[in-house]
Design an enzyme around this catalytic site. Sequence first.
Site, PDB file in Angstrom:
ATOM      1  N   GLY A  22       0.817  -1.197   0.000  1.00 20.89           N
ATOM      2  CA  GLY A  22       0.000   0.000   0.000  1.00 20.89           C
ATOM      3  C   GLY A  22       0.853   1.249   0.000  1.00 20.89           C
ATOM      4  N   PRO A  23       0.215   2.394  -0.144  1.00 17.09           N
ATOM      5  CG  PRO A  23      -1.298   3.920  -0.979  1.00 17.09           C
ATOM      6  CD  PRO A  23      -1.214   2.579  -0.356  1.00 17.09           C
ATOM      7  N   PRO A  24       2.585   4.859   1.212  1.00 17.55           N
ATOM      8  CG  PRO A  24       4.500   6.009   0.609  1.00 17.55           C
ATOM      9  CD  PRO A  24       3.208   5.552   0.066  1.00 17.55           C
ATOM     10  N   GLY A  25       2.438   5.551   4.728  1.00 16.90           N
ATOM     11  CA  GLY A  25       1.616   6.163   5.759  1.00 16.90           C
ATOM     12  C   GLY A  25       0.282   5.507   5.995  1.00 16.90           C
TER      13      GLY A  25
ATOM     14  N   GLY B 139      -0.116   2.550   7.569  1.00 19.73           N
ATOM     15  CA  GLY B 139      -0.112   1.739   8.785  1.00 19.73           C
ATOM     16  C   GLY B 139       0.405   0.330   8.623  1.00 19.73           C
ATOM     17  CE  LYS B 140       3.361  -0.185   3.351  1.00 22.57           C
ATOM     18  NZ  LYS B 140       2.874   1.203   3.274  1.00 22.57           N
ATOM     19  CB  THR B 141       5.800  -0.331   9.897  1.00 19.40           C
ATOM     20  OG1 THR B 141       6.393  -0.313   8.596  1.00 19.40           O
ATOM     21  CG2 THR B 141       6.838  -0.761  10.913  1.00 19.40           C
TER      22      THR B 141
ATOM     23  CB  SER C  69      -4.959   3.529 -16.916  1.00 17.02           C
ATOM     24  OG  SER C  69      -4.066   4.410 -16.271  1.00 17.02           O
TER      25      SER C  69
ATOM     26  CE  LYS D 229      -5.896   4.063 -12.187  1.00 19.46           C
ATOM     27  NZ  LYS D 229      -6.013   3.395 -13.501  1.00 19.46           N
TER      28      LYS D 229
END
Length: 812
Positions: free
Chosen positions: A391-394, A396-398, A714, A757
């Site tokens: 997913g994008p940064p920020g 909450g993955k970590t 796209s 998107k």
Amino acid sequence: MAKGKNSWLEHLDFEEDLLESIARFRAERHAITGPETTEGEVETYLVIPSRDTIVFPNMVVPLFIGRPRSLEAVEEALEEDAPIIVLAQRDPNIEEPGPDDLYTVGTDVSIGRTLRLPDGTTSILVQGLERVRVLEFVQMDPYILVRGVPIIEGQPEGIAVEALMRVVRTLFERVVDLNPNIPEDAYIAAMNVEGPGWLADLVAHVLELSLEERQTILETLDPVERLQKVSLLLGKELDVLELENKIQAQVQQEMDKNQREWFLREQMRAIQAELGELDDLQRDINELRQRIAESNLPEEAKEKAEREVNRLAAMPAAAPEVAIIRTYLDWLLNLPWNEYTEDNMDIERAARILDEEHYGLEKAKERILEHIAVRKLAPDKMRQPILCFVGPPGTGKTSMGRSIAKALGRKFVRLSLGGIRDEAEIRGHRRTYIGAMPGRIIQTMRNAGSSNPLFMLDEIDKMGVDFRGDPAAALLEVLDPEQNHAFLDHYLDIPYDLSKVMFITTANTLYSIPPALLDRMEIIEFPGYVESEKLEIARRFLVPRQLEAHGLKEYGLQFPRETLLRIIREYTYEAGVRNLERAIANICRKVARRIAEGNSAPKRITPNMLEKFLGPPQNAYLQIESEPQIGVATGLAWTEGGGDITLVEVMLMEGKGNLILTGQLGDVMQESAQAALSYARAHARDYGYPDLDFDKFDIHIHLPEGAVPKDGPSAGVTMLTALVSALGGRPVKPDVAMTGEITLRGRVLPVGGLKEKLIAAQRAGIKTVILPKKNEKDLADIPKRLLKGLNIVLVSHVDQALATALLPQEEK
């Protein structure tokens, strides 16, 4: 009984002697004399059911009475001096046994002493008198009453009986000699017993037999046959005891050897210390030997460590390899080889922790709870999952990895893979190199101090490749459950078990991850947050955390909903929430400074105060045109930072029919522009510009933000819409955005990154979104709140897209 005697008993083969005696007994059976076993007259007996105790005649046994019927029977026997027998239960778990639950042969007993205990039970001491065979059950309440006949046992005599009794006494002597749980008085009593039946009962009473074996002995009424069965049980018990004794002797011998080695080493150390010859190296060697002996190393690692210590002991202290070996041994001994933390399988607790620390992210939470549930049902059969949070940064993955470790009760360790280009960073260097060290995997495992931590591999998509090898290829073994139980680090040079480790990787995009590595991981997407989710995250997590971090928790600073919404809309433009937290922290710092300086500070941050604290808005909330424009269409794009909108501008000018493309477009996007122009020229009559001479005009297609590289197919529908608008003079609706790949036949093909998107469209204030018809299946995974306020138009041909996006010519 004298132990350790040097008599013929020590050299007697007990099994052969037993078989010989039994054969002689059978051959001389006719020589046995004496009265036979008979039955007496029928009598009425009270009954004490016994769960796990068999009382033999002539034996004194304590019984604990707690059931009402048994207590009634004991009281009746004591008051009326009535005969009472003990019958064993077939199933000890039955609380109120019936006639079918009791054996039919028991022992008539004499009650010698009774003692009432504080828990309500009664302890009685009984002595067996004679066997009794039950004929029928008379009553069951208030106590059990039966009719039975006593068994009058004879006293057979003869040479065969005497030989059998001698063999039994000899076997029993050997058993008592080997079994410390049987007192020596038992053998003395056996020597003084007369009669085969009494001897058989005594031995059966002392031996550790099962309830069924004791009942079988009790039901054997012929004294000689009973003694024969006991002799077989003794022979079996003697075989087991001799085997145990042999094993214990081997263990003791090994212990004596180790103690002798330790004693000699201690003597050598003491002599060296007395002579002043015990140097630092020798002390280290002694300490290493002790640590190896006390460690829980696997067998292969232990042998390797002992070989290295022996090499170290044979080297002079000044040898250059001494430091290398000592460092290697330190690594071996400091690694967690068999040290595990216990997993917490409380699913409700895990769900509560995940919900308390993260808002949304339902797929990731559901996957972790499923993992805990399966581990709870099949703890030894399930492999550890290899999850990949994308997913994008920020988003909450970590922090989600930390929460999972907390929910499972595991230790959390993290390794950042960003920028790693050397394969040895993963597998380590061989010890032949100067300054060799284990790889990052083994180093992190040592820091974890546990063999089953939650291991997070951050930024797995940021690894590179150069002449030193491919670190992604080295990770193939680490992240494969079929191989990582024997992960081989070049420095350790022995297998290390990683199969109990729970690996979680994170990435912003999957395109740069090799397919073989991607195939080993289970992908869980972390999409960008919509406005409502950001608002809840700020309210629940970000604001309280920043208030506490800046010492404003007691001050009571408030961020109303309207303020947070304006920060989200006008001061942050991102898929995650990092910039949102920075903006909140910026406001908290300024308020904290005012309070520290003794000036007045607001307790409630209103929307009107934001420009004072954060400056003018950094981006407009609606990033779209307010009026219909000719030659300008709005497209939807996917980026590593989440979704975004992009404008496509088309301008016609006098020229020679050239196509000019600007905005740092990639090859695929340039080909999409050429395909869009070809389609627009081929269908000029259909779209209202049949007389336009393309050879006299240059067409310029530009995508703003030219410093940002752009690529992908796209944008084909968007480019065609902008081209038709400019060529035909038809304005494009400002609140319509679109995405989709086109073909030369005008078909609209599906695209990826649909959720990101749509988030960008909602964030920018788009009202209508044109999507490929083949992406309809992907809408099932989109949350309903994300589609709120959006008019989704599914198209399979560009004509449908143009009809939706373009205004008629009369409405220019």
